[in-house]
Enzyme design. Structure first.
Site, mmCIF file in Angstrom:
data_model
loop_
_atom_site.group_PDB
_atom_site.id
_atom_site.type_symbol
_atom_site.label_atom_id
_atom_site.label_comp_id
_atom_site.label_asym_id
_atom_site.label_seq_id
_atom_site.Cartn_x
_atom_site.Cartn_y
_atom_site.Cartn_z
ATOM 1 N N TYR A 1 92.527 14.982 52.878
ATOM 2 C CA TYR A 1 93.313 14.647 51.684
ATOM 3 C C TYR A 1 93.324 15.826 50.727
ATOM 4 O O TYR A 1 93.000 15.716 49.553
ATOM 5 C CB TYR A 1 92.772 13.368 51.028
ATOM 6 C CG TYR A 1 93.023 12.165 51.903
ATOM 7 C CD1 TYR A 1 94.307 11.622 52.011
ATOM 8 C CD2 TYR A 1 92.006 11.600 52.658
ATOM 9 C CE1 TYR A 1 94.551 10.544 52.840
ATOM 10 C CE2 TYR A 1 92.246 10.515 53.493
ATOM 11 C CZ TYR A 1 93.518 9.993 53.584
ATOM 12 O OH TYR A 1 93.764 8.929 54.406
ATOM 13 N N GLU B 1 98.020 4.575 63.271
ATOM 14 C CA GLU B 1 96.930 4.345 62.308
ATOM 15 C C GLU B 1 97.457 3.675 61.039
ATOM 16 O O GLU B 1 98.463 4.107 60.482
ATOM 17 C CB GLU B 1 96.243 5.674 61.943
ATOM 18 C CG GLU B 1 95.010 5.462 61.066
ATOM 19 C CD GLU B 1 94.155 6.726 60.914
ATOM 20 O OE1 GLU B 1 94.634 7.825 61.249
ATOM 21 O OE2 GLU B 1 93.006 6.595 60.440
ATOM 22 N N ASP C 1 89.731 4.184 53.813
ATOM 23 C CA ASP C 1 91.136 4.527 53.573
ATOM 24 C C ASP C 1 92.069 4.150 54.709
ATOM 25 O O ASP C 1 93.231 3.834 54.481
ATOM 26 C CB ASP C 1 91.279 6.026 53.279
ATOM 27 C CG ASP C 1 91.024 6.871 54.507
ATOM 28 O OD1 ASP C 1 89.924 6.790 55.084
ATOM 29 O OD2 ASP C 1 91.952 7.596 54.920
ATOM 30 N N ASP D 1 89.231 5.013 59.728
ATOM 31 C CA ASP D 1 87.876 5.553 59.779
ATOM 32 C C ASP D 1 87.005 4.872 58.711
ATOM 33 O O ASP D 1 87.416 3.889 58.104
ATOM 34 C CB ASP D 1 87.907 7.077 59.603
ATOM 35 C CG ASP D 1 88.634 7.477 58.333
ATOM 36 O OD1 ASP D 1 88.812 6.625 57.447
ATOM 37 O OD2 ASP D 1 89.034 8.651 58.219
#
Ligand SMILES: *[C@@H]1O[C@H](CO)[C@@H](O)[C@H](O)[C@H]1NC(C)=O
Ligand SMILES: *[C@@H]1O[C@H](CO)[C@@H](O)[C@H](O)[C@H]1NC(C)=O
Length: 503
Positions: A233, A473, A82, A85
């Site tokens: 999430y 990120e 995603d 990571d």
């Protein structure tokens, strides 16, 4: 690339919407937007999990996650990591896919042949995986162990943390993740309906099955699986928004009347009337309004008439000077929602502005904001300001797309990009040994071309710091809506900024 005046004139006759942009100034040329578009797709190759094909262009990556699913005796190889990571989270992956597909549906016609191929490959890399996950019993929604993964700083190719498979089932429902998966499969079925009809049919059939499961066994996956999905999430907005969104996509893909009836009878309780301004992997309400408004604007489906007003309300909330203006902008003009991964809201809202502008201009319509009206051109101009900001036309003079322009972030929070490539350093780098690269002041050795990052703060400040994951990120759901937006501008003639503008 400056277009000669006669070209602009021709375009003006062809298309009034496009042409008013021809007359507005730009920091970027059509060529720049095409370049950014191609890069935005390249990014998805960097996020690939599974066996990489020979056509892989981002060559510092290699195969990874080749036994994903084996702990549960299913094949779950493939899909996307995603963000920075190595976990394959179902909810953001499905949303990413829905938005990539929506961009191709609306603006794929503006892409060059090879670019369109690349965009479809980006969709398919995900739908191949989602089909596996959705037809496993019960439905799977993600692979990986986020807490263990986050205790390591490892390349995906070296990953040795548990690859647990988490599932939703009638006993542990997850209407949010299942209905978003249905939306993704249905949207993708439209993308492939002409080029691969049998694949498209399979996507649509699976979408209907997964939707049925989502609707029949209602509940949020945050309730049954909170210990692993939260806080990463967590479904903060609940699952009602995904049910309406999933039904809307299946209706658009199939024109099946039972989904129309579903939308009509459930819309009010599923958030259609709510005001909300942050379209994201979590909250689908604004996107659903715009999607359904199309049915009324272009096809006069009476049942969708309220969604025109709901969409106008959403759009007006973004337009400075409109009576129900609600949005926040930074001093430099960036749409700002919150400090973490803010650019996701910028890319989703820019995409909705352009998509709504397209729907409106299909029959000369405008958005109604109180007693005033807002034209499609105005929406395009607003979206363009956001897109240009991301690409470097901003106070920090920084492009927030990696590998685009002269100045872009060098220390992005991304394991694969910040560790040496397995080709340059074939020896394993273990879980804990990778942290020296997280904390190093050196630039990332592997350029994750096309990645859009979390972005600057509410004062337009950005720190190019690998540890500042809120800003540095990347994520698939930041990039996905940007693909369609870039396709739109790559096909729209631009006038260089130093030319006289006519507004
Ligand atoms: C329409 O959708 C419903 C619910 O999924 C399904 O039972 C029905 O067969 C579909 N109708 C057609 C014509 O495909
Ligand atoms: C952030 O932006 C503000 C306003 O432009 C400025 O005064 C401040 O110095 C900046 N902070 C940093 C850390 O750059």
């Amino acid at each position: 690339m400056a277009y000669p005046a006669t070209f602009c004139l021709t375009m003006q006759i062809l298309c009034l919407t496009l042409c008013s942009l021809c007359l507005s100034s730009s920091a970027f040329t059509t060529h720049d937007y095409s370049d950014a578009l191609e890069k935005s797709l390249l990014f998805f190759e960097g996020q690939r999990s599974g066996k990489l094909p020979s056509s892989q262009r981002l060559t510092w990556r290699a195969d990874s996650g080749l036994s994903d699913g084996s702990s549960s005796h299913v094949n779950l190889v493939g899909g996307y990591y995603d963000a920075g990571d190595n976990v394959k989270f179902g909810l953001p992956m499905a949303f990413t896919t829905t938005l990539l597909a929506w961009g191709v549906i609306e603006f794929g016609g503006s892409m060059q042949t090879q670019t369109l191929q690349n965009a479809k490959s980006a969709v398919r890399w995900s739908t191949d995986y989602l089909l596996k996950a959705a037809t496993a019993t019960p439905n799977t929604f993600y692979v990986g162990e986020p807490n263990a993964d986050h205790q390591c700083w490892e390349r995906p190719e070296d990953m040795d943390t548990p690859r647990n498979v988490y599932k939703v089932s009638p006993q542990n429902p997850g209407s949010d993740v299942a209905a978003e998966t249905a939306a993704a499969l249905a949207a993708a079925s439209i993308v492939f309906q002409h080029s691969d009809p049998s694949y498209a049919a399979k996507l649509l059939q699976t979408a209907m099955k997964v939707f049925d499961f989502a609707d029949r066994y209602r509940g949020s996956y945050s309730d049954s699986l909170g210990s692993v999905v939260c806080p990463f999430y967590c479904s903060y907005s609940g699952y009602q928004d995904e049910l309406l969104w999933g039904a809307s996509w299946i209706h658009r893909a199939s024109q099946n009347a039972s989904y129309l009836a579903y939308i009509q009878s459930n819309g009010h309780t599923m958030g259609a009337d709510d005001d909300d301004y942050s379209f994201s992997w979590d909250d689908k309400r604004a996107g659903t309004k715009v999607l359904l408004a199309k049915g009324f604007i272009e096809k006069s489906i009476e049942e969708f008439q309220p969604y025109k007003q709901h969409s106008d309300n959403y759009i007006c909330s973004l337009v400075p000077g409109s009576p129900n203006f609600q949005a926040q902008y930074t001093p430099g003009g960036l749409f700002y929602v919150r400090s973490g991964s803010n650019l996701q809201y910028v890319t989703t809202s820019s995409f909705l502005l352009l998509t709504y502008a397209k729907y409106l201009s299909s029959n000369g319509g405008v958005a109604t904001c109180g007693s005033s009206t807002v034209t499609a051109d105005k929406l395009i101009a607003l979206a363009k300001k956001q897109v240009d900001y991301i690409l470097g036309d901003n106070p920090a003079k920084m492009s927030y797309m990696v590998g685009f322009g002269n100045r872009y972030p060098q220390h992005i929070h991304h394991r694969g990009s910040s560790l040496p490539s397995v080709h340059a350093h074939p020896d394993r780098i273990n879980c804990g040994d990778g942290f020296q690269y997280l904390y190093s002041g050196s630039p990332n050795p592997n350029v994750l071309v096309g990645a859009i990052l979390g972005g600057p703060d509410n004062n337009d400040n950005f720190s190019d710091d690998r540890n500042n994951y809120q800003q540095s990120e990347p994520a698939t759901y930041i990039n996905a809506p940007f693909v369609g937006a870039l396709a739109f501008f790559s096909a729209t003639p631009q006038q260089p900024r130093n030319c006289k503008t006519v507004d």
